[in-house]
Design a protein around this motif. Structure first.
Motif, PDB file in Angstrom:
ATOM      1  N   ASN A 125       0.822  -1.206   0.000  1.00 38.34           N
ATOM      2  CA  ASN A 125       0.000   0.000   0.000  1.00 38.34           C
ATOM      3  C   ASN A 125       0.856   1.255   0.000  1.00 38.34           C
ATOM      4  O   ASN A 125       1.880   1.317   0.691  1.00 38.34           O
ATOM      5  CB  ASN A 125      -0.914   0.016   1.240  1.00 38.34           C
ATOM      6  N   ASN A 161      -4.182  -6.566   0.208  1.00 37.87           N
ATOM      7  CA  ASN A 161      -3.671  -5.285   0.705  1.00 37.87           C
ATOM      8  C   ASN A 161      -4.660  -4.558   1.602  1.00 37.87           C
ATOM      9  O   ASN A 161      -4.286  -3.623   2.309  1.00 37.87           O
ATOM     10  CB  ASN A 161      -3.321  -4.355  -0.466  1.00 37.87           C
ATOM     11  N   SER A 162      -5.924  -4.982   1.594  1.00 32.36           N
ATOM     12  CA  SER A 162      -6.958  -4.174   2.240  1.00 32.36           C
ATOM     13  C   SER A 162      -7.300  -4.634   3.656  1.00 32.36           C
ATOM     14  O   SER A 162      -8.077  -3.966   4.337  1.00 32.36           O
ATOM     15  CB  SER A 162      -8.237  -4.191   1.386  1.00 32.36           C
ATOM     16  N   PHE A 217     -10.259  -0.476  -3.031  1.00 35.25           N
ATOM     17  CA  PHE A 217      -9.838  -1.048  -1.750  1.00 35.25           C
ATOM     18  C   PHE A 217      -8.398  -0.697  -1.384  1.00 35.25           C
ATOM     19  O   PHE A 217      -7.734  -1.420  -0.663  1.00 35.25           O
ATOM     20  CB  PHE A 217     -10.070  -2.571  -1.720  1.00 35.25           C
ATOM     21  N   GLN A 218      -7.926   0.460  -1.876  1.00 36.99           N
ATOM     22  CA  GLN A 218      -6.616   0.945  -1.441  1.00 36.99           C
ATOM     23  C   GLN A 218      -6.834   1.978  -0.328  1.00 36.99           C
ATOM     24  O   GLN A 218      -7.966   2.390  -0.063  1.00 36.99           O
ATOM     25  CB  GLN A 218      -5.839   1.540  -2.602  1.00 36.99           C
ATOM     26  N   PRO A 219      -5.778   2.396   0.377  1.00 33.37           N
ATOM     27  CA  PRO A 219      -5.945   3.340   1.476  1.00 33.37           C
ATOM     28  C   PRO A 219      -6.729   4.585   1.070  1.00 33.37           C
ATOM     29  O   PRO A 219      -6.522   5.150   0.004  1.00 33.37           O
ATOM     30  CB  PRO A 219      -4.499   3.694   1.845  1.00 33.37           C
ATOM     31  N   SER A 221     -10.010   4.551   0.655  1.00 28.23           N
ATOM     32  CA  SER A 221     -11.241   4.164  -0.038  1.00 28.23           C
ATOM     33  C   SER A 221     -12.200   3.471   0.919  1.00 28.23           C
ATOM     34  O   SER A 221     -11.834   3.059   2.025  1.00 28.23           O
ATOM     35  CB  SER A 221     -10.924   3.216  -1.197  1.00 28.23           C
ATOM     36  N   PHE A 224     -11.099  -0.162   1.990  1.00 23.37           N
ATOM     37  CA  PHE A 224      -9.851  -0.405   2.711  1.00 23.37           C
ATOM     38  C   PHE A 224     -10.141  -0.728   4.173  1.00 23.37           C
ATOM     39  O   PHE A 224     -10.927  -0.054   4.834  1.00 23.37           O
ATOM     40  CB  PHE A 224      -8.942   0.817   2.611  1.00 23.37           C
ATOM     41  N   GLU A 225      -9.497  -1.800   4.646  1.00 17.51           N
ATOM     42  CA  GLU A 225      -9.664  -2.307   6.007  1.00 17.51           C
ATOM     43  C   GLU A 225     -11.113  -2.688   6.304  1.00 17.51           C
ATOM     44  O   GLU A 225     -11.562  -2.664   7.452  1.00 17.51           O
ATOM     45  CB  GLU A 225      -9.148  -1.295   7.042  1.00 17.51           C
TER      46      GLU A 225
END
Length: 241
Positions: A125, A161-162, A217-219, A221, A224-225
């Motif tokens: 990320n 990554n999410s 789904f990247q930081p 968004s 994400f998490e």
């Protein structure tokens, strides 16, 4: 006493024969699975290596410190080996970039030729406070398409990554419904291979679409998490059920 060892030999030979057959069967089963090369032995690389080794996949782990990679491989058991990043890139049918995102511009020129037509799984990320200008580019253009620019001969897929690695460790193979892991990529066959690895690790893959959709789904968004099952993840990301 002299006859005792002689009576044991047929039994020991039989055990040896069974062990040989069992070992041969294990090797045959393993040989049919994708080989995975992992670049990076931090939290991400170690967690993914453990999940796939437990699922029966052969893995080569690598880092800047060969001794560190060797220590990890030893702890993972006989399905794991250690090497340099270049060796891991050559070894894997799927190669995982378990590195800080800021390392990608350096790895691209070093490994791009080795990764010709290979699947590159990117779980890293971009964070501007850590990764500098490349993170700003990835946040603007999307991490998936940015990574692809540095590995133009490979098939980049974004996944793993999410969700925090601690959660992945604890939730792998949980009771149904499984935890969903979003996946994005431009090449259908590469995406299919990564979804197989998601399932093998104990999760439910949700394909969001092409590599550009990895932005979902990247930081920063909504995805994400996000810890949901497949239906819940699709609902939040507005994907068809």
């Amino acid at each position: 006493m002299t006859g005792f060892p002689l009576r044991r030999r047929p039994f020991l030979a039989a055990l040896a024969g069974l062990a040989t057959v069992s070992s041969a069967s294990a090797v045959e089963a393993t040989s049919q699975k994708m080989r995975i090369g992992i670049i990076g032995t931090g939290h991400v690389g170690t967690t993914l290596a453990e999940l796939w080794v437990h699922a029966g996949y052969p893995v080569m782990v690598s880092s800047r410190s060969l001794s560190e990679a060797q220590s990890l491989a030893t702890s993972l058991g006989p399905l794991a080996t250690a090497g340099t990043p270049a060796q891991a890139a050559a070894y894997g049918d799927v190669v995982v970039l378990a590195v800080p995102y800021g390392a990608i511009p350096q790895l691209g020129p070093q490994l791009s030729r080795t990764l010709l037509d290979k699947v590159v799984l990117d779980p890293s990320n971009p964070y501007p406070w850590r990764d500098g200008a490349i993170a700003d580019t990835a946040q603007r253009d999307g991490a998936g398409v940015t990574t692809q620019r540095y590995f133009p001969s490979a098939h980049v897929v974004r996944a793993f990554n999410s969700i925090d690695m601690t959660t992945l460790r604890s939730e792998a193979h949980r009771a149904s419904p499984l935890l969903a892991v979003p996946v994005a990529g431009d090449d259908a066959q590469a995406v299919s291979q990564v979804t197989m690895l998601v399932k093998a690790a104990g999760f439910d893959p949700v394909v969001t679409g092409n590599l550009a959709t990895a932005r979902l789904f990247q930081p920063g968004s909504a995805g994400f998490e996000l810890e949901r099952d497949a239906a819940g993840l699709k609902q939040v990301l507005h994907l068809p059920q």
